[in-house]
Write an enzyme that holds these catalytic residues in place. Sequence first.
Site, short mmCIF file in Angstrom:
data_model
loop_
_atom_site.label_atom_id
_atom_site.label_comp_id
_atom_site.label_asym_id
_atom_site.label_seq_id
_atom_site.Cartn_x
_atom_site.Cartn_y
_atom_site.Cartn_z
N LYS A 1 0.81 -1.23 0.00
CA LYS A 1 0.00 0.00 0.00
C LYS A 1 0.84 1.27 0.00
O LYS A 1 0.47 2.25 -0.64
CB LYS A 1 -0.99 0.01 1.16
CG LYS A 1 -0.37 0.12 2.53
CD LYS A 1 -1.44 -0.05 3.62
CE LYS A 1 -0.82 0.09 4.99
NZ LYS A 1 -1.61 -0.54 6.05
N ARG B 1 -9.12 -0.50 16.40
CA ARG B 1 -9.37 -0.15 15.01
C ARG B 1 -10.33 -1.22 14.51
O ARG B 1 -11.34 -1.45 15.16
CB ARG B 1 -8.05 -0.03 14.21
CG ARG B 1 -8.22 0.90 13.00
CD ARG B 1 -6.94 1.05 12.19
NE ARG B 1 -6.64 -0.16 11.41
CZ ARG B 1 -5.61 -0.27 10.56
NH1 ARG B 1 -4.79 0.74 10.39
NH2 ARG B 1 -5.40 -1.39 9.88
C1 LIG Z 1 -0.92 -1.34 6.72
C2 LIG Z 1 -1.35 -2.65 7.23
C3 LIG Z 1 -0.42 -3.67 7.41
C4 LIG Z 1 1.06 -3.47 7.19
O1 LIG Z 1 1.58 -2.69 8.24
P1 LIG Z 1 3.15 -2.37 8.34
O2 LIG Z 1 3.32 -1.73 9.67
O3 LIG Z 1 3.46 -1.47 7.20
O4 LIG Z 1 3.88 -3.66 8.24
C5 LIG Z 1 -0.89 -4.90 7.83
N1 LIG Z 1 -2.20 -5.12 8.06
C6 LIG Z 1 -3.13 -4.16 7.90
C7 LIG Z 1 -4.54 -4.47 8.18
C8 LIG Z 1 -2.73 -2.89 7.49
O5 LIG Z 1 -3.66 -1.94 7.35
#
Ligand SMILES: *Cc1c(COP(=O)(O)O)cnc(C)c1O
Length: 370
Positions: free
Chosen positions: A36, A131
């Site tokens: 992302k 969340r």
């Molecule tokens: C962004 C996200 C991740 C990845 O998080 P990082 O800290 O970049 O490794 C994993 N799971 C969800 C649901 C996320 O939104």
Amino acid sequence: MTTPRLEIDLAKIQHNAHVLVSLLGTQGISVWGVTKAMMGLPGIAKALLAAGVSGLADSRIENIQTMRLASVTADMMLIRSPMISQADLVVGAADVSLNTELDVISELSKAACAMRRTHGILLMVELGDLREGIMPADLESVVRQVLLFPNIALKGIGTNLACRCGVVPDAENMGELSNLADAIDATFGPVLSVVSGGNSSNLNWVLGAADTGRINNLRLGESILLGCEPLHRQAIEGLYTDAITLVGEVIESKTKPSRPWGEVAESAFGAVGPQADTGSISQAIIALGHMDTDPDGLTPPTGMKILGSSSDHLIVDSGGNRLSVGAEVAFQLNYSALIRAMVSPFIAKRIEQGRSDQDFSALQSPGLVA
Ligand SMILES: *Cc1c(COP(=O)(O)O)cnc(C)c1O
């Protein structure tokens, strides 16, 4: 060369991903590479796959579509709960999505039936970060209903910590996730093949744990891209922390007093603290600002200090060495600065295949270079 620009070293990213995939592999934990922050850039996706990730995960269906259009072949997961209005797009492009609402799953089921496809579901459980997530006490009844939806395949459960409130993954909350997985499998027969423990903030616990229970997957973005863990932002041993840098250009360089003069009120971005008087300094302006990135998330080269920023200007004290107008300055980025630079149309993206900073066999990504 175009400035400002993000320089993205694919070899370093692939190295980081490979190290993490290998480390976690010895503990029976697979890695989904989270794309992302890179807007689904196909080059990154391919580097992650070459490093051995078992799937690609993104929070935006648009990024997953970008990767599909670029013929990236992999299992792709949507890691933000789908919008009902995008149910068709989600089933069309993603193999699996992370879910918490039966209303959404119902729409995904209808879309999947219409497309004669099966869509995979991971149910997210709330374990304290407040969340996304189903409250643990409700999980069993949600599973019971999910199993009834046609063309929906329940793949597993997962959780996400440390994103909203900074709740740390530990033996207790990870143990609870394992226990929930055991309880669901005991009630419904073995139904959960994936137990996804979380994101990069899980690394400290996972790598130090003798027993990771049922956890057999992590979704990793930041640790791969920036080489650090997000709880204390410490570098992870053996990973590059400079795989991505932001390069800006000096547009003014002058000796100026360190203190402003005249009556002082709020600036464009709110109150400014008192400025220490350190005499005259070498002040330079770099053509980078809030329109491009999160200036608070930038780290300048040693000897240089960021003094302030506005929409389009980053003001630095260049210390002993005066910068010439037109010179380039490379900054390290934190996650906030990275994602904002990535989505800014003013920042060119330069993808390097090279092994090191000396080896710039540049391959520009034509769609993205300004
Ligand atoms: C962004 C996200 C991740 C990845 O998080 P990082 O800290 O970049 O490794 C994993 N799971 C969800 C649901 C996320 O939104």
